[in-house]
Design an enzyme around this catalytic site. Structure first.
Site, short mmCIF file in Angstrom:
data_model
loop_
_atom_site.label_atom_id
_atom_site.label_comp_id
_atom_site.label_asym_id
_atom_site.label_seq_id
_atom_site.Cartn_x
_atom_site.Cartn_y
_atom_site.Cartn_z
N CYS A 1 -2.53 9.64 6.78
CA CYS A 1 -1.14 9.21 7.53
C CYS A 1 -1.53 9.29 9.13
O CYS A 1 -1.19 8.41 9.82
CB CYS A 1 0.00 10.17 7.39
SG CYS A 1 0.38 9.95 5.49
N CYS B 1 5.62 8.35 3.86
CA CYS B 1 6.15 9.45 3.41
C CYS B 1 6.41 10.33 4.71
O CYS B 1 6.33 9.94 5.76
CB CYS B 1 5.03 10.15 2.59
SG CYS B 1 3.55 10.21 3.50
N CYS C 1 0.80 -1.25 -0.12
CA CYS C 1 -0.04 0.12 0.15
C CYS C 1 0.94 1.45 0.01
O CYS C 1 0.35 2.30 -0.35
CB CYS C 1 -0.95 0.01 1.09
SG CYS C 1 -2.07 -1.26 1.29
N ASP D 1 2.44 2.40 2.70
CA ASP D 1 2.85 2.84 3.86
C ASP D 1 2.52 1.83 5.06
O ASP D 1 1.47 1.13 4.93
CB ASP D 1 2.33 4.37 4.23
CG ASP D 1 1.02 4.67 3.91
OD1 ASP D 1 0.37 3.56 3.55
OD2 ASP D 1 0.67 5.76 3.85
#
Lengths: 275, 400
Positions: A105, A61, A35, A37
């Site tokens: 995130c 990221c 995916c 992350d």
């Protein structure tokens, strides 16, 4: 170029509490390599239920690293009761905000924490699968989408994608996500309506099971029997090929329960009676 | 935030304007503002400047006649004019063939056309990024209006064998038109539309040191296209709108300089690129080449750093004043990693950590040495954060 806050930049440049704890009391994971992350969080929890140490490892990221890093700072020294209350929004707020496309995130950070806490309370035993996979590209479940909608008051499909990544790749699940959104807001709307009396409710449930659910299950060689109704709890027994089927929990939750909820609201809980 | 870039290695994204190009352009911004269509001699200055630029671009792409060159406002406009122009000039044919690794500007247009009733075949590539020519040959039919292929790939630099593609297509259907997106080839490798059997070809000025906002389209004589922008008679009725004289002058001069610089690209730029590539692959334990070793434009490399995410690499490079680019999902705002690297079957471990370095004739050896020196340090720092420590240890052992 993303418009990252100073706080985000500081945390991806100098991430705090990187690494693993070999004798961790709880480990939580979220995301996957495929995916793009993935995050692992390790917690040390003392006998007074205080998080004494936390470490993380993140593949992701800048904002994923920053979210993980600040999360460890937010929980070290805190009692579990407080830690449990942390939401993805708290993580994003602590970072001074994240770009909308990067909110997932903070959601991932929160999911890893939830996973760790769950492992701590269940002693590492994994919870039974009762959740429906909506986005297969990014492995996002209905539960994850719903909690992102509730926690962040998401209104549009695009927002759901920004927060959970669901629907961001092949896009095949976009209709399903929209349906979840529609259902969520529709049901909230219905809740404001006057409530049914218990007798009316029993008649309705009985009718839905007999006319809608049972015929569907019979197609697959199974059936369902209504045993009892107690408040919003509906006790049922699965029969025929449904009984003992590996997917019976899935059938109950994603089909029986959701069908009943469509008419009777979100409080309905379907419980399987084994014997 | 550091605004000033020290080492610019993202020339496939855009390039800096060559000072010589700017000097040519300035008089047409400051002094000669006449409309090229006007009858008086002040307008004639502009008309003459456009004619010179058209000749420079003709020579750059190897066209027979300046009438075959149309100026546009971008590479995307050139591509749209070509593709839509060919399709709408003969609406009976509904089949298009392209590749899985085209630039989004072209791919998104084909997806739109599919919704409008066109059938589009997307030809795949192998792990080196090379086109499946057998699949291409099988796909061409009576109904094929257009075959569309890029000359060089923006992400990997891989060159498609355009001449061979043309021969394959034309041997199966004489009437099928070949459109070549040469945006990433221009200024990097010699281009000759005649020699390579090309019907239409698009270039974009800002990829070879002209400013942004100017492109050009080659349309072979006898190829009928309907205009995309309808209005005045400019560009022989193929593209309406008062000519952007200074920018046309700019792309003309840039084309001339780019052609002169091809030898330097093939030798010096390539030497620096190879130095960067081999050093990183040697010194960084989790680095792997995400592109073909041969068949590539001289300025591009694409390296995957396994188990590290690309945006994080770019952010740390940026902190050190280095500009590069990544095929990672996170950098684009879309959630999907590079469709090019995916089509090549690059493993997930290296896909998200892919980093593209693209040089230009302005790149210096000192800059390359600086990046070579910094790269292992950045990757060491970032691998320490990764949750895939066992896999990384395995790679480290393998390298040693």
């Amino acid at each position: 170029m993303w418009d990252y806050t100073e706080e985000v930049m500081e945390h991806y440049r100098n991430p705090r509490n990187v690494g693993k704890i070999d004798d961790a009391d709880a480990i939580g994971e979220a995301g996957s390599l495929a995916c793009g992350d993935a995050l692992k969080i390790y917690l040390k929890i003392d006998k007074n239920n205080i998080v004494t140490d936390a470490k993380f490892q993140t593949f992701g990221c800048g904002s994923a690293v920053a979210s993980s890093s600040i999360l460890t700072e937010m929980i070290i020294g805190k009692p579990l009761d407080e830690v449990k209350k942390i939401t993805n929004k708290d993580i994003a707020d602590k970072l001074g905000g994240l770009p909308p496309e990067k909110m997932h995130c903070s959601v991932m950070g929160h999911e890893a924490l939830e996973n760790a806490l769950e492992n701590f309370t269940t002693g590492g035993k994994t919870k039974a699968v009762k959740d429906k996979m909506v986005c297969t590209c990014f492995s996002v479940t209905e539960h994850q989408i719903l909690s992102a909608i509730k926690e962040n008051k998401l209104k549009t499909l695009e927002e759901v994608t920004n927060y959970t990544k669901a629907g961001g790749a092949c896009g095949h699940c976009k209709d399903n996500i929209q349906a979840i959104l529609d259902k969520h807001y529709h049901i909230k709307h219905e809740e404001e309506k006057p409530k049914l009396t218990q007798t009316q409710k029993i008649i309705k449930i009985n009718n839905i099971i007999e006319n809608q659910i049972s015929p569907e299950l019979r197609k697959d060689g199974g059936d369902i029997e209504l045993i009892d109704i107690d408040g919003d709890n509906v006790y049922v027994k699965l029969r025929g090929s449904c009984a003992g089927c590996k997917n019976s929990t899935l059938t109950l939750k994603s089909f029986v329960e959701s069908t009943l909820r469509e008419t009777l609201g979100n409080e309905i809980e379907v419980i399987e009676v084994q014997k | 935030m550091k605004d000033r870039c020290i080492v610019y290695l993202d020339n496939n994204a855009t390039t800096k304007i060559d000072k010589l190009v700017l000097d040519e352009m300035l008089p047409y911004l400051e002094k000669y503002y006449g409309n090229a269509s006007s009858i008086y001699s002040f307008g004639g200055v502009s008309a003459k400047a456009i004619a010179t630029a058209r000749e420079q671009v003709r020579d750059f792409v190897g066209a027979k006649d300046t009438k075959e060159i149309i100026f546009t406002a971008s590479g995307s406009e050139a591509a749209n004019t070509a593709i839509r122009g060919v399709l709408s000039s003969d609406k009976t044919k509904k089949h298009i063939i392209t590749t899985k690794v085209e630039h989004p500007c072209v791919l998104n247009l084909y997806q739109t056309l599919e919704k409008q009733g066109y059938k589009v075949d997307y030809i795949g590539v192998n792990s080196n990024g090379e086109l499946d020519l057998d699949a291409l040959e099988n796909a061409v039919s009576e109904d094929t209006a257009l075959v569309s292929a890029m000359w060089a790939n923006n992400e990997t630099g891989v060159i498609f064998p355009i001449k061979q593609i043309s021969e394959i297509v034309k041997s199966k259907n004489q009437d099928t038109k070949l459109f070549v997106d040469a945006v990433q080839a221009a200024g990097k490798i010699p281009m000759d539309v005649e020699e390579n059997g090309i019907d239409l070809l698009a270039i974009s000025g800002h990829k070879f040191h002209a400013p942004k906002g100017i492109g050009a389209l080659y349309v072979k004589s006898g190829t009928s296209i309907s205009p995309l922008i309808i209005g005045g008679h400019q560009e022989r009725g193929k593209r309406a709108g008062t000519e952007n004289v200074p920018y046309i002058v700019g792309i003309g001069k840039a084309a001339e300089l780019a052609k002169e610089g091809l030898e330097y690209e093939a030798t010096e730029v390539k030497r620096l690129r190879d130095k960067l590539e081999t050093s990183i692959l040697k010194t960084v334990f989790n680095a792997r080449l995400n592109t073909s070793l041969v068949n590539r434009v001289p300025n591009t490399t694409n390296i995957g750093f396994e188990y590290v995410e690309g945006e994080l690499i770019l952010l740390h490079l940026s902190d050190m004043g280095i500009c590069a680019s990544s095929g990672s999902a996170c950098t684009s705002g879309s959630l999907e990693p590079s469709h090019v690297l995916k089509a090549m079957g690059i493993p997930f471990t290296a896909l998200h950590g892919s980093t593209r370095f693209s040089l230009s004739r302005f790149t210096t050896e000192k800059e390359i040495d600086y990046v070579i020196n910094i790269m292992p340090r950045i990757i060491d720092k970032l691998t320490a954060i990764s949750p895939f420590q066992d896999e990384l240890a395995q790679l480290r052992k393998h390298k040693a």
